[in-house]
Design a protein around this motif. Sequence first.
Motif, short mmCIF file in Angstrom:
data_model
loop_
_atom_site.label_atom_id
_atom_site.label_comp_id
_atom_site.label_asym_id
_atom_site.label_seq_id
_atom_site.Cartn_x
_atom_site.Cartn_y
_atom_site.Cartn_z
N PRO A 90 0.80 -1.23 0.00
CA PRO A 90 0.00 0.00 0.00
C PRO A 90 0.83 1.28 0.00
N GLU A 91 2.00 1.24 0.64
CA GLU A 91 2.84 2.43 0.67
C GLU A 91 3.41 2.77 -0.71
N VAL A 92 3.62 1.76 -1.54
CA VAL A 92 4.11 2.01 -2.91
C VAL A 92 2.98 2.58 -3.76
N VAL A 93 1.78 2.02 -3.61
CA VAL A 93 0.61 2.56 -4.30
C VAL A 93 0.44 4.03 -3.92
N GLU A 94 0.50 4.30 -2.63
CA GLU A 94 0.34 5.68 -2.15
C GLU A 94 1.42 6.60 -2.74
N ARG A 95 2.64 6.12 -2.79
CA ARG A 95 3.75 6.91 -3.34
C ARG A 95 3.48 7.27 -4.80
N VAL A 96 3.10 6.29 -5.58
CA VAL A 96 2.89 6.52 -7.02
C VAL A 96 1.67 7.42 -7.25
N TRP A 97 0.55 7.12 -6.61
CA TRP A 97 -0.66 7.91 -6.85
C TRP A 97 -0.54 9.33 -6.31
N THR A 98 0.16 9.51 -5.19
CA THR A 98 0.39 10.85 -4.66
C THR A 98 1.29 11.64 -5.59
N LEU A 99 2.34 11.02 -6.07
CA LEU A 99 3.25 11.67 -7.01
C LEU A 99 2.50 12.07 -8.29
N ALA A 100 1.70 11.17 -8.83
CA ALA A 100 0.93 11.47 -10.04
C ALA A 100 -0.01 12.65 -9.80
N GLU A 101 -0.67 12.67 -8.66
CA GLU A 101 -1.57 13.78 -8.32
C GLU A 101 -0.79 15.09 -8.23
N GLU A 102 0.35 15.07 -7.56
CA GLU A 102 1.18 16.27 -7.44
C GLU A 102 1.66 16.77 -8.79
N MET A 103 1.83 15.86 -9.75
CA MET A 103 2.29 16.22 -11.09
C MET A 103 1.14 16.67 -11.99
N GLY A 104 -0.09 16.64 -11.48
CA GLY A 104 -1.24 17.08 -12.25
C GLY A 104 -1.93 15.98 -13.03
N PHE A 105 -1.66 14.71 -12.68
CA PHE A 105 -2.22 13.59 -13.42
C PHE A 105 -3.27 12.82 -12.62
N GLY A 106 -3.95 13.50 -11.71
CA GLY A 106 -4.94 12.85 -10.88
C GLY A 106 -6.14 12.34 -11.65
#
Length: 169
Positions: A90-106
Motif C-alpha cells: 500500500p505504501e508504494v501505491v500511495e507513493r505513485v498515486w500521490t506523485l501522479a496527483e502532485e504532477m497534475g495527473f490525478g
Amino acid sequence: HRGLVLPGVAILLGVADALKSKAPTWGVDLLFVDGEDYGKDFSGPDVLLGSRYYAEHFSGTKPLFAVLFDMVGDADLQIFQESYSVANAPEVVERVWTLAEEMGFGKVFRPTVGYALDDDHIPLQKAGIRAIDVIDFDFPAHHTVNDTEDKVSARSLGIVGEVAVALTR
C-alpha cells in the motif's frame, strides 16, 4: 508487428534514456518481462516466467520497491489501483498515486481500486519485494486483432513516463 514497441517497454526505454541523461538519486533496475510469455493463455504453467525467474534468482540487495507498467498506452487512459498492489504494497501505491496527483495527473491515476490481476508483480510480491501493478485494464482491443500500434497514445505514454522518471528522483 515489425518495429512495434509495447507500451510498457516504451516506458522502460524512455526511463532508461532519462536515467542516461541524468543519473537517478539511487540505484534503479529495469526488468523487461511479459506475463503472457507464450501468448494470451493465463491458465497454464507457462505464464509470468520472466518475473518468476527474477524473483527466484535475484541476488544482492532486495529492491526497495517495484512498479510494473502494463497496458499504459490507451488514449483514454484511466489507471485505477490494483487490488493485490493495495493489499501487499500500500505504501508504494500511495507513493505513485500521490506523485501522479502532485504532477497534475490525478484524472489519469484514479485513487480507487479497479481490479485484482494476476500479473508480473505477484511473483515479486511472493519474494518479498514491495511490487505494484500500474495498468489500464479497460482497453477494448486487448488481446484482439484490433490491438494495433494506432491504438497507442503518445500523450498517455508521456504521462506514465513522467511519473516513472519522477519515481527515480
